[in-house]
Scaffold this motif. Structure first.
Motif, PDB file in Angstrom:
ATOM      1  N   ARG A   1      55.518   0.403 -19.659  1.00 20.36           N
ATOM      2  CA  ARG A   1      54.461  -0.571 -19.443  1.00 20.36           C
ATOM      3  C   ARG A   1      54.904  -1.453 -18.279  1.00 20.36           C
ATOM      4  NH1 ARG A   1      51.163  -0.148 -23.916  1.00 20.36           N
ATOM      5  NH2 ARG A   1      49.943  -1.986 -23.372  1.00 20.36           N
ATOM      6  N   GLN A   2      54.128  -1.443 -17.221  1.00 14.05           N
ATOM      7  CA  GLN A   2      54.467  -2.194 -16.017  1.00 14.05           C
ATOM      8  C   GLN A   2      53.550  -3.408 -15.910  1.00 14.05           C
ATOM      9  OE1 GLN A   2      57.565   0.250 -15.011  1.00 14.05           O
ATOM     10  NE2 GLN A   2      56.931  -1.557 -13.869  1.00 14.05           N
ATOM     11  N   SER A   3      54.152  -4.579 -15.731  1.00 16.55           N
ATOM     12  CA  SER A   3      53.388  -5.827 -15.724  1.00 16.55           C
ATOM     13  C   SER A   3      53.132  -6.366 -14.319  1.00 16.55           C
ATOM     14  CB  SER A   3      54.120  -6.888 -16.547  1.00 16.55           C
ATOM     15  OG  SER A   3      55.398  -7.163 -15.984  1.00 16.55           O
ATOM     16  N   GLU A   4      53.499  -5.599 -13.279  1.00 13.58           N
ATOM     17  CA  GLU A   4      53.255  -6.060 -11.910  1.00 13.58           C
ATOM     18  C   GLU A   4      51.758  -6.230 -11.648  1.00 13.58           C
ATOM     19  OE1 GLU A   4      57.221  -4.128 -11.949  1.00 13.58           O
ATOM     20  OE2 GLU A   4      55.239  -3.637 -12.761  1.00 13.58           O
ATOM     21  N   LEU A   5      51.423  -7.134 -10.743  1.00 17.36           N
ATOM     22  CA  LEU A   5      50.038  -7.295 -10.309  1.00 17.36           C
ATOM     23  C   LEU A   5      49.709  -6.164  -9.337  1.00 17.36           C
ATOM     24  CD1 LEU A   5      49.978 -11.151  -9.629  1.00 17.36           C
ATOM     25  CD2 LEU A   5      49.044  -9.963 -11.622  1.00 17.36           C
ATOM     26  N   VAL A   6      48.821  -5.267  -9.758  1.00 14.25           N
ATOM     27  CA  VAL A   6      48.459  -4.120  -8.926  1.00 14.25           C
ATOM     28  C   VAL A   6      46.948  -4.083  -8.763  1.00 14.25           C
ATOM     29  CG1 VAL A   6      50.490  -2.845  -9.714  1.00 14.25           C
ATOM     30  CG2 VAL A   6      48.284  -2.466 -10.846  1.00 14.25           C
ATOM     31  N   GLN A   7      46.508  -3.351  -7.720  1.00 17.79           N
ATOM     32  CA  GLN A   7      45.074  -3.253  -7.447  1.00 17.79           C
ATOM     33  C   GLN A   7      44.691  -1.809  -7.137  1.00 17.79           C
ATOM     34  OE1 GLN A   7      44.390  -7.084  -4.815  1.00 17.79           O
ATOM     35  NE2 GLN A   7      42.606  -6.634  -6.095  1.00 17.79           N
ATOM     36  N   LEU A   8      43.392  -1.551  -7.204  1.00 15.74           N
ATOM     37  CA  LEU A   8      42.935  -0.176  -7.056  1.00 15.74           C
ATOM     38  C   LEU A   8      43.151   0.370  -5.651  1.00 15.74           C
ATOM     39  CD1 LEU A   8      39.704  -0.010  -9.249  1.00 15.74           C
ATOM     40  CD2 LEU A   8      42.076   0.524  -9.849  1.00 15.74           C
ATOM     41  N   TYR A   9      43.254  -0.491  -4.634  1.00 15.95           N
ATOM     42  CA  TYR A   9      43.520   0.084  -3.310  1.00 15.95           C
ATOM     43  C   TYR A   9      44.969   0.555  -3.170  1.00 15.95           C
ATOM     44  CZ  TYR A   9      44.938  -4.667  -1.563  1.00 15.95           C
ATOM     45  OH  TYR A   9      45.530  -5.895  -1.349  1.00 15.95           O
ATOM     46  N   ASP A  10      45.794   0.291  -4.186  1.00 19.49           N
ATOM     47  CA  ASP A  10      47.140   0.867  -4.214  1.00 19.49           C
ATOM     48  C   ASP A  10      47.107   2.366  -4.539  1.00 19.49           C
ATOM     49  OD1 ASP A  10      48.311  -1.657  -3.761  1.00 19.49           O
ATOM     50  OD2 ASP A  10      48.343  -2.104  -5.910  1.00 19.49           O
ATOM     51  N   LEU A  11      45.976   2.863  -5.019  1.00 20.22           N
ATOM     52  CA  LEU A  11      45.919   4.259  -5.438  1.00 20.22           C
ATOM     53  C   LEU A  11      45.943   5.234  -4.263  1.00 20.22           C
ATOM     54  CD1 LEU A  11      43.390   4.110  -8.409  1.00 20.22           C
ATOM     55  CD2 LEU A  11      45.871   4.348  -8.495  1.00 20.22           C
ATOM     56  N   ALA A  12      45.395   4.859  -3.116  1.00 17.27           N
ATOM     57  CA  ALA A  12      45.377   5.786  -1.979  1.00 17.27           C
ATOM     58  C   ALA A  12      46.799   6.210  -1.584  1.00 17.27           C
ATOM     59  CB  ALA A  12      44.635   5.173  -0.790  1.00 17.27           C
ATOM     60  N   PRO A  13      47.696   5.278  -1.273  1.00 18.38           N
ATOM     61  CA  PRO A  13      49.055   5.718  -0.946  1.00 18.38           C
ATOM     62  C   PRO A  13      49.773   6.337  -2.139  1.00 18.38           C
ATOM     63  CG  PRO A  13      48.958   3.316  -1.080  1.00 18.38           C
ATOM     64  CD  PRO A  13      47.540   3.808  -1.133  1.00 18.38           C
ATOM     65  N   THR A  14      49.431   5.918  -3.356  1.00 14.93           N
ATOM     66  CA  THR A  14      50.071   6.479  -4.546  1.00 14.93           C
ATOM     67  C   THR A  14      49.744   7.952  -4.707  1.00 14.93           C
ATOM     68  OG1 THR A  14      49.921   4.333  -5.659  1.00 14.93           O
ATOM     69  CG2 THR A  14      50.294   6.262  -7.045  1.00 14.93           C
ATOM     70  N   ILE A  15      48.469   8.305  -4.562  1.00 11.81           N
ATOM     71  CA  ILE A  15      48.043   9.699  -4.730  1.00 11.81           C
ATOM     72  C   ILE A  15      48.725  10.594  -3.698  1.00 11.81           C
ATOM     73  CG2 ILE A  15      46.056  11.257  -4.533  1.00 11.81           C
ATOM     74  CD1 ILE A  15      44.369   8.877  -5.686  1.00 11.81           C
ATOM     75  N   LEU A  16      48.798  10.127  -2.469  1.00 14.62           N
ATOM     76  CA  LEU A  16      49.463  10.936  -1.434  1.00 14.62           C
ATOM     77  C   LEU A  16      50.949  11.094  -1.750  1.00 14.62           C
ATOM     78  CD1 LEU A  16      47.701   9.549   1.757  1.00 14.62           C
ATOM     79  CD2 LEU A  16      47.316  11.751   0.644  1.00 14.62           C
ATOM     80  N   ASP A  17      51.598  10.043  -2.227  1.00 16.64           N
ATOM     81  CA  ASP A  17      53.010  10.158  -2.602  1.00 16.64           C
ATOM     82  C   ASP A  17      53.194  11.121  -3.771  1.00 16.64           C
ATOM     83  OD1 ASP A  17      53.944   8.511  -0.636  1.00 16.64           O
ATOM     84  OD2 ASP A  17      54.201   6.744  -1.912  1.00 16.64           O
TER      85      ASP A  17
END
Length: 495
Positions: free
Chosen positions: A333-349
């Motif tokens: 369970r990760q409590s960092e503040l994250v947002q949906l625009y983080d998904l673009a670089p995540t998916i490529l990684d």
């Protein structure tokens, strides 16, 4: 995180984070709204993915409508720098900008991936980079005829038009629904897929037996429905759109049935997630596939005078579920503040494809057991530009929301501050909430704590000043499917 061959993004449109059992099981936060009891989870299939993978407990959308949210997910850009409006309010300049921005599906398609979408499609620029996009195979005349003939009668029948659209879409591929339609596209190649499910978006899609069970099990807020409509006679969204969607059973039970229908829609959506997991297992792809389950934005059930819709930047609309499960992803369970625009670089990684374009977000891979460094955020920023114009910034302690100008809304609605759906004003021009102590955002502290208000105003301004604007082409952009898409959005209650 080694061994990921495929990624599937499941978007459960307008699903509140507090309806996912994984967000309620250990008391992380009181459920927003709190309209159902802590009994059996509504989402056992998502909960299973959560127990096997990583749950982001503080995930936020960048905006509260679908067009700009999905655009941000696939570009990694803040809506303010690409597309901030929704549906008919998307400007020519925004269309040119988004056509000038590379996207995740485009880069993965170039890398040899099968790219496929199923579910309710948004067409237009959203189809870029997808080899399989069901709307392309559906005859435009049939789409238009359905929307025009039923839409001329009532919004509720326009909802039926959407169901018929879904049936025709899946009929062209011989599948039994969005999940089967997606599974039918798979071949020998690695794949990136997006399945966009609309069950929890008005008019909610549900099984009647589930509604009845939930009404029995839960103590929902209730009010005579006719009296509710009379009480809100001056609210066009309530007195027109909700009234049109109301069923005879709703009048018999009361407003409680609307809460139960939303929760039943969450149950139905979760079952489709389970169907996807089972299908990937049968296809011998599950162990090589990372599943990402999100909502593009949340939903207000009654908070702040916003009834069964998702305008506003309060917690029910902007805080979203984000669950990642797959090979090498830790159970965490990760409590960092994250947002949906983080998904673009995540998916490529996750796919092992080197990103070839700039983003405003950052990859979540380091938080998923992968390489790299996560830079801790002090705050997240979000905005809206559809029913009304607002900007917001949230830290762990405070949320600040401010009204803003918008030439498009001022031209089309006459006022960007007054809600174009409800013909009222939700909140004050400046709102400050101590979200840790006041999770329901009931006490506006903007005037009582001016030093916090001023600081967050400056940080919000600095964030938007830091965005790198997209340089669009000069050519005008047009889409053959735009009229049909806009008809369908109107059927979903967008005014």
């Amino acid at each position: 995180m080694n061994g990921t061959r495929n990624v599937v993004l499941v978007v459960l449109d307008a699903l509140r984070h507090d309806r996912v059992g994984a967000y309620r099981s250990d008391g992380l936060d009181a459920a927003v709204g709190g309209s159902f009891d802590d009994g059996e989870s509504l989402t056992p299939n998502i909960d299973q993915l959560s127990s096997d993978g990583t749950v982001f407990t503080h995930a936020f959308t960048c905006t509260n409508t679908t067009d700009p949210s999905i655009t941000s997910i696939h570009t990694g850009r803040d809506p303010e720098s690409v597309v901030r409006h929704h549906g008919p309010f998307v400007t020519d300049a925004e269309k040119r900008r988004v056509e000038a921005v590379p996207t995740v599906p485009e880069q993965l398609q170039e890398a040899g991936y099968l790219t496929a979408v199923e579910g309710r499609t948004l067409g237009r620029w959203h189809a870029n980079g997808f080899e399989h996009y069901p709307q392309k195979s559906l005859d435009r005349y049939r789409r238009r005829a359905i929307g025009e003939r039923l839409g001329a009668i009532s919004p509720r029948l326009r909802g039926l038009a959407g169901d018929i659209y879904d049936w025709l879409s899946t009929a062209t591929t011989g599948s039994d629904g969005p999940v089967d339609g997606f599974l039918d596209t798979l071949d020998h190649r690695p794949f990136y897929g997006m399945i966009h499910l609309m069950d929890t978006h008005v008019p909610y899609s549900y099984d009647e037996a589930t509604v009845q069970r939930l009404l029995t099990e839960n103590d929902y807020p209730n009010e005579d429905l006719a009296a509710f409509f009379d009480r809100h006679a001056g609210n066009p969204y309530v007195n027109e759109t909700m009234r049109e969607y109301a069923e005879p059973e709703d009048y018999e039970v009361g407003l409680a049935r609307w809460y139960a229908k939303y929760d039943a829609a969450a149950v139905k959506a979760d079952r489709q997630v389970g169907r996807l997991v089972d299908g990937l297992r049968r296809a011998d792809e599950l162990e090589q596939t990372t599943l990402i389950v999100i909502s593009d934005h949340g939903e207000s059930l009654d908070e702040h005078g916003i009834f069964f819709e998702h305008h506003g930047l309060y917690e029910p609309q902007v805080r979203v579920p984000l669950v990642v499960s797959g090979p090498g992803v830790p159970a965490a369970r990760q409590s960092e503040l994250v947002q949906l625009y983080d998904l673009a670089p995540t998916i490529l990684d996750l796919c092992g494809v080197e990103r070839a374009f700039r983003v405003d977000g950052q990859s979540l891979a380091p938080l998923l057991g992968g390489e790299g460094t996560w830079t801790e955020r002090e705050q997240v920023v979000f905005s809206e530009a559809n029913a009304q114009r607002r900007l917001g910034i949230r830290t762990r302690e405070y949320k600040y929301i401010t009204a803003a100008e918008d030439a498009v809304l001022e031209r089309e609605r006459g006022d960007a501050f007054r809600c174009g759906y409800c013909e009222t004003v939700h909140g004050e021009p400046r709102e400050l909430y101590a979200v840790r102590q006041d999770p329901d955002e009931t006490t506006n502290l903007a005037e009582d704590r001016p030093e916090v208000t001023d600081r967050l105003t400056a940080e919000l301004d600095a964030y938007y000043d830091s965005l790198c604007p997209v340089e669009p082409d000069d050519e005008r952009v047009g889409y053959e499917d735009e009229e049909a898409v806009l008809d369908r959005l109107e059927a979903l209650g967008y005014r």
